[in-house]
Design an enzyme around this catalytic site. Structure first.
Site: not given
Length: 190
Positions: A82-83, A86, A112-113, A132
């Protein structure tokens, strides 16, 4: 399990519940949050666009505060995507926790991330892995070899996104040594 605001809903909720369903105790933590507080999740969907569509997910309740946990007390680590990765990769305590699991050769599952955190921790050199696809340049720059699919390399299990759950979760359970026995099933007619 290290989570944060706008982590991917399915990647957090599904694995959290799946691990509990087969008997594992899972502690979900987030820097600057206490147990009982929540993080907001995001649902990412793949509809043929150049990137994913993001919608608001659920509130996910943390089990513990980040400062309450000592990585040495845990058998494995989960880093969903997900975000959240980051910004979570900017916390020294997150990177230190990740490094512990790699230095101790404990099982790590990331999706993913999530590998953005692993790259920032400097632990990917020499691994074969996936993430991802948009994260590929970042993890390759961190020293890994890219594989286009769910992969287990040593202590690390990686997948590209939540559609990989069946294979990714199965490989992580194998790495954990989780044994699942099934009873007799009813016969089926042709």
């Amino acid at each position: 399990m290290i989570v944060g605001d706008f982590g991917e809903d399915y990647e957090i909720m599904v694995l959290f519940q799946a691990l509990q369903a087969v008997g594992h105790e899972v502690h979900a933590v987030c820097p600057d949050r206490e147990g009982g507080e929540s993080v907001k999740t995001a649902i990412h969907d793949f509809r043929g666009d150049q990137t994913y569509l993001e919608e608001r997910g659920h509130d996910f309740e943390l089990t513990h505060g980040f400062g309450e946990v000592d990585p040495a007390d845990y058998d494995a680590l989960v880093v969903p995507g997900g975000r959240a990765p980051e910004y979570l990769r900017g916390y020294d305590e997150v990177l230190d926790a990740v490094r512990h699991f790699f230095e101790a050769d404990k099982p790590v599952a990331s999706l993913c991330h999530g590998p953005q955190i692993l790259a920032a921790a400097g632990v990917l050199d020499g691994y074969e892995m996936t993430a991802y696809p948009a994260v590929r340049p970042e993890v390759e720059a961190a020293g890994c070899s890219w594989v286009d699919g769910v992969t287990t390399d040593g202590n690390l299990v990686t997948g590209q996104a939540w559609p990989d759950h069946p294979e990714w979760i199965a490989q992580f359970l194998d790495l954990l040594g989780t044994e699942i026995e099934h009873g007799p099933t009813a016969a089926t007619a042709d």
